[in-house]
Design a protein around this motif. Structure first.
Motif, mmCIF file in Angstrom:
data_model
loop_
_atom_site.group_PDB
_atom_site.id
_atom_site.type_symbol
_atom_site.label_atom_id
_atom_site.label_comp_id
_atom_site.label_asym_id
_atom_site.label_seq_id
_atom_site.Cartn_x
_atom_site.Cartn_y
_atom_site.Cartn_z
ATOM 1 N N ALA A 1 -16.511 -44.583 -5.177
ATOM 2 C CA ALA A 1 -17.296 -43.367 -5.004
ATOM 3 C C ALA A 1 -18.222 -43.547 -3.815
ATOM 4 N N TYR B 1 -23.338 -38.566 -6.731
ATOM 5 C CA TYR B 1 -22.732 -37.365 -7.313
ATOM 6 C C TYR B 1 -21.227 -37.558 -7.505
ATOM 7 N N ASP B 2 -20.599 -38.165 -6.516
ATOM 8 C CA ASP B 2 -19.185 -38.521 -6.644
ATOM 9 C C ASP B 2 -19.007 -39.525 -7.784
ATOM 10 N N GLU C 1 -18.956 -37.966 -11.319
ATOM 11 C CA GLU C 1 -17.667 -37.367 -11.691
ATOM 12 C C GLU C 1 -16.616 -38.424 -11.976
ATOM 13 N N LYS C 2 -16.629 -39.503 -11.185
ATOM 14 C CA LYS C 2 -15.636 -40.571 -11.381
ATOM 15 C C LYS C 2 -15.861 -41.301 -12.706
#
Length: 373
Positions: A36, A40-41, A44-45
């Protein structure tokens, strides 16, 4: 391990993500399930990939690593290994992350790693696999301690800055090493720690009064981080905390932390205890080594010592604790429940070298009781 440890790498640098992925994937017991580029990424991951462990960059755009870690530990605790820059700012942020519940940290990999690639790979793989064993309950307890500590600190007026004890100038006469123990009532507390130790040491030092016996500490830590760590401990303890210097006098009310690239020994100058720094090879793969400190205590302090071993990976210090116990000095090991990793204290207990096995919040009280005897 039956199933490989699933790791999510979180770092804003594509090059660092690639390097860490290559290193971690080289271990058959680790599976890199994803990377990531920002928190923020990563959020989600985590939902998609259900990693067992995160490696987390300290400095990232949009949201720094500590802010993300604070949210993670509050909402969805996961074992985290921080990836930190070798700067004082990087050290301060890393210690804050450890207080929040990060299990361990590694320094940022350098692009030119040709001569250290194998060592760095072994270090990060070992730390990731160790982190995977840390329970959610342990992470939750650490976060609750962090929150409670913040609430207490906010309710208090700012403390006066700690005074710095000047180091007494010592004789240049050679120091005599022998097994004769001088007649002195001064106690020396020798303490060793590794993984999780920065917070465990803080727990002990916060409970020690200003007139407590002198404390010498070996914590496995990078050289760039040991001075910031000593400064950080000086702000939370009534004792004066020093980054140990060669031939520095060990006196009550003072704490001496080994530099991250030197062994710390306790020596003698007449009837006085002093710090000795040693640039010798690693012992038990560590420099500073806890066993080196403890062996010097056996040699030069004897029954006036108190040996303490806290949370940490591996077995460094266990044999030294046995040696301290064998000369009639009391020994204390942190218990499994409050240890981030019950390696070093666990090995001490296996050797029968712990007179007392205590939770981290009880250790300072026991030290003071023993020191009065």
């Amino acid at each position: 391990m039956n199933n490989p440890v699933k790791v999510l790498i979180v770092d804003d640098s594509a090059l660092v993500r690639k390097m860490l992925q290559e290193m971690l994937s080289s271990d058959p017991d680790i599976e890199v399930v994803g990377t990531a580029y920002d928190p923020y990424d990563a959020r989600e991951k985590i939902k998609q990939l259900h990693p067992d462990v995160l490696t987390l960059d300290v400095e990232m755009p949009k949201m720094d690593g500590v802010t993300f870690l604070r949210n993670l530990m509050r909402l969805h605790p996961l074992p985290v290994v921080m990836v930190s820059t070798l700067t004082e700012k990087g050290a301060d942020v890393t210690f804050e992350a450890m207080a929040l519940g990060a299990v361990d940290f590694v320094t940022k990999p350098k692009i030119d790693l040709t001569h250290t690639f194998e060592d760095y790979t072994q270090e990060i793989c070992t730390k990731v696999k160790t982190a995977a064993k840390v329970t959610r309950q342990m992470l939750e307890r650490q976060y609750q301690r962090y929150v409670a500590g913040k609430e207490v600190s906010q309710s208090k007026a700012p403390a006066a800055p700690a005074t710095t004890q000047k180091t007494e100038q010592l004789s240049s006469q050679p120091i005599q090493f022998n097994r004769r123990h001088f007649k002195t009532t001064d106690r020396v507390i020798a303490l060793g720690a590794s993984t999780g130790g920065t917070e465990a040491i803080k727990e002990v030092l916060q409970r020690m009064p200003a007139n407590a016996p002198g404390i010498v500490i070996t914590q496995h830590i990078p050289a760039a981080f040991s001075l910031p760590f000593a400064k950080r401990m000086d702000t939370i303890s009534e004792m004066s905390v020093h980054h140990a210097e060669h031939r520095q006098l060990i006196i009550p009310g003072n704490v001496y932390i080994a530099p991250g690239d030197k062994h710390l020994r306790v020596g003698r100058d007449g009837a006085r205890y002093i710090c000795l720094l040693d640039d010798g090879p690693p012992v038990n793969r560590h420099k500073p080594s806890v066993d080196v400190l403890f062996d010097s205590v056996v040699e030069n302090v004897g029954p006036n010592a108190i040996g303490v071993i806290l949370t940490g990976m591996g077995a460094d210090g266990a044999k030294g604790m046995k040696a301290i116990q064998s000369i009639g000095a009391p020994t204390i090991a942190q218990d499994e429940k409050t240890s981030v990793v019950w390696g070093m204290p666990g090995e001490t207990v296996k050797l029968g070298a712990a007179d007392y096995i205590l939770s981290i919040d009880k250790i300072a009280e026991k030290i003071l009781q023993l020191a009065e005897k």
